[in-house]
Design a protein around this motif. Structure first.
Motif, mmCIF file in Angstrom:
data_model
loop_
_atom_site.group_PDB
_atom_site.id
_atom_site.type_symbol
_atom_site.label_atom_id
_atom_site.label_comp_id
_atom_site.label_asym_id
_atom_site.label_seq_id
_atom_site.Cartn_x
_atom_site.Cartn_y
_atom_site.Cartn_z
ATOM 1 N N ARG A 47 0.725 -1.304 -0.029
ATOM 2 C CA ARG A 47 -0.246 0.037 0.017
ATOM 3 C C ARG A 47 0.855 1.272 -0.024
ATOM 4 O O ARG A 47 1.657 1.466 1.132
ATOM 5 C CB ARG A 47 -0.895 -0.015 1.324
ATOM 6 C CG ARG A 47 -2.214 1.048 1.138
ATOM 7 C CD ARG A 47 -2.995 1.041 2.443
ATOM 8 N NE ARG A 47 -4.110 1.773 1.894
ATOM 9 C CZ ARG A 47 -5.144 2.427 2.791
ATOM 10 N NH1 ARG A 47 -4.613 2.411 4.206
ATOM 11 N NH2 ARG A 47 -6.045 2.836 2.482
ATOM 12 N N THR A 91 -3.138 0.595 -3.812
ATOM 13 C CA THR A 91 -2.895 -0.863 -3.224
ATOM 14 C C THR A 91 -2.499 -1.879 -4.490
ATOM 15 O O THR A 91 -3.321 -1.917 -5.448
ATOM 16 C CB THR A 91 -3.947 -1.222 -2.302
ATOM 17 O OG1 THR A 91 -4.193 -0.428 -1.218
ATOM 18 C CG2 THR A 91 -4.056 -2.854 -2.174
ATOM 19 N N PRO A 102 -3.735 -2.548 3.931
ATOM 20 C CA PRO A 102 -4.746 -2.626 2.773
ATOM 21 C C PRO A 102 -6.338 -2.776 3.079
ATOM 22 O O PRO A 102 -6.580 -3.602 4.094
ATOM 23 C CB PRO A 102 -4.577 -3.433 1.627
ATOM 24 C CG PRO A 102 -3.039 -3.750 2.104
ATOM 25 C CD PRO A 102 -2.865 -3.729 3.434
#
Length: 605
Positions: free
Chosen positions: A63, A74, A418
């Motif tokens: 990320r 991401t 994420p």
């Protein structure tokens, strides 16, 4: 493992999934130091294939928060991460990668990783990062998650602390200086629309980066967006998660302060940080001037209309409430009130109240009615995710963690995950919380209240917030009143129409009412943007909120697609505190010529 055959539902790196169990006494520091040393060497050698195969788990996540992409991105799986690194390392670099600290963590009995903190230098500034190293079957420790986050711009540090403090004793006429400052004889660099917490926080960030700003607020006082809501409204997140930049809430404050208290704090925040606000001022139209590359914004004030020519416009109006209309409502003999207009149940004593909706505002309004002995019914058109504050929220956001660890470190940890992986973790946490709340949830079910487990994959409240901005209730007392029958619930049917005497449901029931409160949630976040830009320009604005293909929230905290110099700032107090920094850094980078090409995700229409 290729991107095509990655698990559709992101997997947690459990021992069973990994095929390896780390020793109880794994020594985190030398393992982390070796990984960081290898990362620095392979980046220096531009050997992305070796980096991916030797340092990343096949299902790894990376990320990036504006450090290497000038975006919030991401990447999942070695191929996607490899492509991203090949595309961006040559442009941004990842120099001076240095281990800060590392610790072995066991978030669940069957999950363990070494959380690694490191610093680095992209081309434009300084950054911080994390990695979660997991033990693989071959005995190697590889990263299951990596995050890279822009921290500061080179040569443009925040103007705080002893290095930037004015040491002069003679301050002159400060009152007159502030008065002249607020007149804005020259255009500011940035115009911020809205003096709610999001607008104030991004203004504070910009000021401390040396970027001139003006906030325009249509209300008469800073904080009126909270004062004008219903009187029993409080924050539903604990105070310790909601501190604003540079000026945290007092440690003596209650855990869940009232809306009026928050409103006064916002006014104090403006005064203490000397933020520039025009009150009773409304931005009524904005148009991009292609000749000057500026935004021409018309601002209606009590003394007339003024046009500002600014480099950037930050939209900080937040979510707007939808004014849902129902068939037949013009024939209703009683009163129809929308939730954002509701003040107090006092004026409805002795009347029958029906509240359409079953999320936060609806519960709070019903609870107020019940406290005043009013006959009140909640119309629940779809299932609601419910979690208690006392047992659920406070177990997920414990003061023991938030008040003993720096906000910067906690945010680095939380935002390094994420969102899609957070859903998987969230499903486990939600299951734990349901256990804590079992008595309450069983009681709600017995009286016909329909419960949701938190959207797809039972992801909990956080997923619902990111996907919908609603669909949940953090219980501050209404649930007990529902279980005890003080709040009646009509579930499992849609509103067919509003009749002259009440609310008719699709299953044939009719609820008699003298007052109908419409609490149907938020409108499309683009509505105020279209109102400002006009229909033609506004029609080009892509969807805002919800998740894109990478699992990131669409719209906020970056330039709006196709509208250079226009930014959207929104979110909870905690999100606004965190993401306001990146909006300000992006704007400052553009003003200083440091902004490189954005590695933007595809826009989904």
């Amino acid at each position: 493992m290729t991107a095509e055959n990655l698990p559709l539902k992101p997997a947690l790196p459990t021992f069973a999934h990994l095929g390896a169990t780390p020793p109880e006494d794994a020594n985190a520091h030398p393992i982390a130091a070796n990984w960081i040393e290898r990362l620095a060497l392979l980046v220096q050698q531009s050997d992305v294939p070796e980096l991916a195969s030797s340092l990343l788990h096949p299902e790894a996540w990376w990320r990036d928060l504006w450090a290497l992409t000038w975006d919030l991105r991401t990447f999942h799986g070695r191929p996607a991460i490899g492509t991203f690194l090949q595309d961006r390392l040559a442009l941004f670099g990842l120099a001076n990668v240095v281990l800060a600290k590392a610790a072995l963590q066991r978030p669940f009995p069957d999950v363990a990783w070494i959380l690694v903190y490191f610093s680095f230098e992209p081309a434009t500034g300084t950054g911080r990062g994390t990695a979660r190293l997991v033990l693989c079957p071959d005995g190697s420790w590889r990263a299951f998650t990596v995050s890279t986050q822009l921290d500061a711009l080179k040569g443009h540090s925040e103007r705080i602390g002893s290095d930037h403090r004015d040491l002069s004793v003679e301050q002159g006429d400060w009152v007159e200086r502030r008065r002249r400052e607020l007149q804005f004889e020259k255009n500011p660099e940035v115009l911020i629309i809205g003096a709610g917490h999001s607008g104030l926080e991004v203004a504070a960030r910009l000021k401390h980066l040396g970027v001139s700003h003006l906030i325009v607020e249509k209300n008469e006082r800073v904080g009126d967006n909270w004062r004008h809501r219903y009187t029993n409204l409080t924050l539903h997140d604990p105070t310790w998660t909601n501190d604003m930049p540079y000026l945290p809430f007092p440690a003596s404050w209650p855990t869940f302060p009232s809306a009026a208290k928050v409103a006064n704090w916002l006014k104090f925040y403006v005064d203490a940080l000397e933020l520039n606000v025009w009150l009773s001022s409304e931005a009524i139209h904005a148009e991009r001037n292609e000749k000057t590359d500026k935004w021409d914004v018309s601002i209606r004030r009590v003394d007339g209309t003024r046009v500002m020519h600014v480099d950037h416009v930050v939209l900080a109006h937040g979510f707007t409430f939808t004014k849902t209309e129902f068939s037949g409502q013009s024939d209703f003999h009683g009163r129809i009130v929308h939730s954002h207009e509701f003040q107090s149940a006092k004026e409805y004593v002795g009347k029958r109240v029906v509240v359409i909706g079953a999320c936060t505002s609806a519960h709070d309004i019903c609870s107020d009615c019940a406290d005043h002995g009013i006959d009140v019914t909640m119309v629940q058109r779809s299932a609601t995710y419910v979690v208690s504050i006392a047992k659920g929220v406070l177990s997920l956001l414990p003061s023991s963690e938030w008040e003993k660890t720096s906000i910067d470190e906690l945010e680095l940890i939380y935002h390094s995950l994420p969102l899609r992986l957070q859903w998987t973790i969230g499903a486990r946490l939600a299951e734990q919380v349901r256990g804590l709340d079992r008595d309450m949830l069983d009681g709600l079910t017995r009286v016909g209240y329909q419960l949701s487990n938190g959207g797809a994959d039972d992801g909990g409240v956080y997923r619902l917030f990111c996907e919908r901005g609603g669909g949940y209730y953090l219980d501050s007392g209404a649930c007990r009143k529902i279980i005890d029958g003080k709040i009646k619930v009509a579930s499992g049917a849609a509103v067919e129409c509003i009749t002259s005497t009440g609310v008719a449901l699709s299953d044939g029931r009719e609820l008699p009412a003298d007052v109908v409160v419409v609490a149907t949630g938020f409108d499309d976040a683009r509505v105020p943007i279209v109102r400002l830009l006009g229909a033609e320009a506004g029609a080009k604005v892509p969807p805002v909120w919800g998740l894109n293909a990478e699992g990131e929230v669409r719209g906020p905290w970056r330039e709006l697609e196709g509208l250079p110099g226009m930014w959207l700032m929104m979110g909870t107090f905690a999100w606004a505190r965190f993401f306001s920094k990146f909006v300000a850094l992006q704007i400052k980078a553009k003003q200083e010529g440091l902004y490189a090409k954005r590695y933007a995700a595809l826009v989904e229409l």
